[in-house]
Structure formats: C-alpha cells, structure tokens
Design a protein around this motif. Structure first.
Motif, PDB file in Angstrom:
ATOM      1  N   TYR A 103       1.076  -1.216  -0.109  1.00 17.13           N
ATOM      2  CA  TYR A 103       0.153   0.135  -0.110  1.00 17.13           C
ATOM      3  C   TYR A 103       0.992   1.237  -0.140  1.00 17.13           C
ATOM      4  CZ  TYR A 103      -4.267  -2.521   1.108  1.00 17.13           C
ATOM      5  OH  TYR A 103      -5.225  -3.385   0.943  1.00 17.13           O
ATOM      6  N   ALA A 104       2.008   1.248   0.703  1.00 17.03           N
ATOM      7  CA  ALA A 104       2.713   2.383   0.687  1.00 17.03           C
ATOM      8  C   ALA A 104       3.319   2.580  -0.787  1.00 17.03           C
ATOM      9  CB  ALA A 104       3.983   2.141   1.707  1.00 17.03           C
ATOM     10  N   ALA A 105       3.919   1.634  -1.354  1.00 17.88           N
ATOM     11  CA  ALA A 105       4.208   1.802  -2.628  1.00 17.88           C
ATOM     12  C   ALA A 105       3.317   2.336  -3.507  1.00 17.88           C
ATOM     13  CB  ALA A 105       5.081   0.517  -3.223  1.00 17.88           C
ATOM     14  N   ALA A 106       2.196   1.882  -3.274  1.00 13.92           N
ATOM     15  CA  ALA A 106       1.089   2.225  -4.417  1.00 13.92           C
ATOM     16  C   ALA A 106       0.636   3.734  -4.089  1.00 13.92           C
ATOM     17  CB  ALA A 106      -0.122   1.502  -4.213  1.00 13.92           C
ATOM     18  N   GLY A 107       0.747   3.890  -2.882  1.00 17.95           N
ATOM     19  CA  GLY A 107       0.566   5.505  -2.448  1.00 17.95           C
ATOM     20  C   GLY A 107       1.546   6.410  -3.039  1.00 17.95           C
ATOM     21  N   GLU A 108       2.806   5.996  -3.040  1.00 11.87           N
ATOM     22  CA  GLU A 108       3.887   6.908  -3.442  1.00 11.87           C
ATOM     23  C   GLU A 108       3.792   7.031  -4.799  1.00 11.87           C
ATOM     24  OE1 GLU A 108       7.912   5.513  -3.199  1.00 11.87           O
ATOM     25  OE2 GLU A 108       7.630   4.950  -1.017  1.00 11.87           O
ATOM     26  N   ARG A 109       3.136   6.247  -5.842  1.00 13.88           N
ATOM     27  CA  ARG A 109       2.798   6.300  -7.308  1.00 13.88           C
ATOM     28  C   ARG A 109       1.446   7.260  -7.368  1.00 13.88           C
ATOM     29  NH1 ARG A 109       4.183   0.856 -10.353  1.00 13.88           N
ATOM     30  NH2 ARG A 109       6.306   0.442  -9.146  1.00 13.88           N
ATOM     31  N   LEU A 110       0.680   7.300  -6.533  1.00 14.10           N
ATOM     32  CA  LEU A 110      -0.659   8.093  -6.402  1.00 14.10           C
ATOM     33  C   LEU A 110      -0.482   9.192  -5.731  1.00 14.10           C
ATOM     34  CD1 LEU A 110      -3.177   5.314  -5.811  1.00 14.10           C
ATOM     35  CD2 LEU A 110      -2.777   6.495  -7.899  1.00 14.10           C
ATOM     36  N   ARG A 153      -3.504 -10.010   7.154  1.00 13.32           N
ATOM     37  CA  ARG A 153      -2.855  -8.699   7.428  1.00 13.32           C
ATOM     38  C   ARG A 153      -1.709  -8.218   6.308  1.00 13.32           C
ATOM     39  NH1 ARG A 153      -0.576  -7.955  13.556  1.00 13.32           N
ATOM     40  NH2 ARG A 153      -0.488  -5.882  12.598  1.00 13.32           N
ATOM     41  N   LYS A 154      -1.756  -9.115   5.304  1.00 17.78           N
ATOM     42  CA  LYS A 154      -0.754  -8.692   4.182  1.00 17.78           C
ATOM     43  C   LYS A 154      -1.838  -8.653   2.892  1.00 17.78           C
ATOM     44  CE  LYS A 154       3.633 -10.484   5.012  1.00 17.78           C
ATOM     45  NZ  LYS A 154       4.716 -11.295   4.693  1.00 17.78           N
ATOM     46  N   HIS A 155      -1.731  -7.379   2.335  1.00 16.62           N
ATOM     47  CA  HIS A 155      -2.604  -7.079   1.238  1.00 16.62           C
ATOM     48  C   HIS A 155      -1.781  -6.157   0.302  1.00 16.62           C
ATOM     49  CE1 HIS A 155      -6.453  -6.756   3.684  1.00 16.62           C
ATOM     50  NE2 HIS A 155      -5.823  -7.842   3.777  1.00 16.62           N
ATOM     51  N   ARG A 156      -1.863  -6.302  -1.104  1.00 15.07           N
ATOM     52  CA  ARG A 156      -1.002  -6.066  -2.107  1.00 15.07           C
ATOM     53  C   ARG A 156      -1.735  -5.445  -3.255  1.00 15.07           C
ATOM     54  NH1 ARG A 156       1.885  -6.274   1.706  1.00 15.07           N
ATOM     55  NH2 ARG A 156       4.045  -7.338   2.055  1.00 15.07           N
ATOM     56  N   ILE A 157      -1.025  -4.699  -4.028  1.00 14.91           N
ATOM     57  CA  ILE A 157      -1.981  -4.027  -5.116  1.00 14.91           C
ATOM     58  C   ILE A 157      -1.066  -4.779  -6.350  1.00 14.91           C
ATOM     59  CG2 ILE A 157      -2.401  -2.008  -6.535  1.00 14.91           C
ATOM     60  CD1 ILE A 157      -3.644  -2.342  -3.793  1.00 14.91           C
ATOM     61  N   VAL A 158      -1.728  -5.109  -7.608  1.00 19.99           N
ATOM     62  CA  VAL A 158      -1.142  -5.617  -8.872  1.00 19.99           C
ATOM     63  C   VAL A 158      -0.875  -4.379  -9.629  1.00 19.99           C
ATOM     64  CG1 VAL A 158      -1.312  -6.918 -10.832  1.00 19.99           C
ATOM     65  CG2 VAL A 158      -2.369  -7.829  -8.852  1.00 19.99           C
ATOM     66  N   PRO A 159       0.585  -4.152 -10.074  1.00 15.21           N
ATOM     67  CA  PRO A 159       0.664  -2.925 -10.888  1.00 15.21           C
ATOM     68  C   PRO A 159      -0.035  -2.616 -11.743  1.00 15.21           C
ATOM     69  CG  PRO A 159       2.946  -4.209 -10.212  1.00 15.21           C
ATOM     70  CD  PRO A 159       1.504  -4.857  -9.863  1.00 15.21           C
ATOM     71  N   ALA A 160      -0.517  -3.591 -12.873  1.00 13.24           N
ATOM     72  CA  ALA A 160      -1.471  -3.316 -13.791  1.00 13.24           C
ATOM     73  C   ALA A 160      -2.928  -2.877 -13.371  1.00 13.24           C
ATOM     74  CB  ALA A 160      -1.583  -4.622 -14.533  1.00 13.24           C
ATOM     75  N   ASP A 161      -3.209  -3.213 -12.073  1.00 11.84           N
ATOM     76  CA  ASP A 161      -4.531  -2.928 -11.783  1.00 11.84           C
ATOM     77  C   ASP A 161      -4.374  -1.306 -11.120  1.00 11.84           C
ATOM     78  OD1 ASP A 161      -5.733  -5.083 -11.930  1.00 11.84           O
ATOM     79  OD2 ASP A 161      -5.416  -5.865  -9.805  1.00 11.84           O
ATOM     80  N   LEU A 162      -3.305  -0.886 -10.615  1.00  9.51           N
ATOM     81  CA  LEU A 162      -2.868   0.552 -10.206  1.00  9.51           C
ATOM     82  C   LEU A 162      -2.982   1.299 -11.442  1.00  9.51           C
ATOM     83  CD1 LEU A 162      -2.495   2.498  -8.062  1.00  9.51           C
ATOM     84  CD2 LEU A 162       0.034   1.709  -8.336  1.00  9.51           C
ATOM     85  N   ARG A 163      -2.227   0.708 -12.698  1.00 12.74           N
ATOM     86  CA  ARG A 163      -2.170   1.749 -13.913  1.00 12.74           C
ATOM     87  C   ARG A 163      -3.406   1.715 -14.560  1.00 12.74           C
ATOM     88  NH1 ARG A 163       2.419  -1.498 -14.617  1.00 12.74           N
ATOM     89  NH2 ARG A 163       1.354  -3.191 -15.581  1.00 12.74           N
ATOM     90  N   ALA A 164      -4.553   0.618 -14.371  1.00  9.76           N
ATOM     91  CA  ALA A 164      -5.824   0.789 -14.963  1.00  9.76           C
ATOM     92  C   ALA A 164      -6.582   1.903 -14.183  1.00  9.76           C
ATOM     93  CB  ALA A 164      -6.531  -0.661 -14.841  1.00  9.76           C
TER      94      ALA A 164
END
Length: 73
Positions: free
Chosen positions: A13-20, A44-55
């Motif tokens: 979530y932190a890495a996705a947040g940095e991109r957003l 307690r461990k959730h992740r974001i798929v990079p392609a989903d973030l781009r979409a």
C-alpha cells in the motif's frame, strides 16, 4: 482486475501510495471501498497488482478528459 500473471512484483500500500501521491492509509481505504482491487495474501498482508494500479489511474484520466471532476480525497 488482471489475471495475476506478471513478472512485476506486487506493490505494498505504501508503494502504491507513493505512485499516487497519497498515504498507505488512503490506498487501504480505496481497496476497502472497492475502488482499487487488492490481492489478499493473509489477513494482514494485502498487495496491489501494478497493472490494476495503472488501470485505476487510466480510468481517472478518462473521467477527467470527459469533463468529470476528479476527487483527490
């Protein structure tokens, strides 16, 4: 959502947040309300798929170009 097959590492979530440009907490809220898909690895461990973030980002650009307001909250 993607099929989950990619050579790209999943994003925290932190890495996705940095991109957003938002906090990890904001990303967590976006996944909870269904705006952004997530991968649940454990309770307690959730992740974001990079392609989903781009979409997700691309969908916001299309809305803005169509004349809709884009919320940054």
């Amino acid at each position: 959502m993607t099929d989950g097959v990619s050579d790209e590492p999943l994003l925290t979530y932190a890495a996705a947040g940095e991109r957003l440009g938002v906090s990890a907490k904001v990303v967590a809220n976006m996944t909870r309300c269904g705006d952004l898909p997530r991968v649940v690895l454990s309770p307690r461990k959730h992740r974001i798929v990079p392609a989903d973030l781009r979409a997700f980002i691309a969908a916001r650009y299309r809305r803005e170009e169509a004349g809709y307001a884009v919320s940054t909250q």
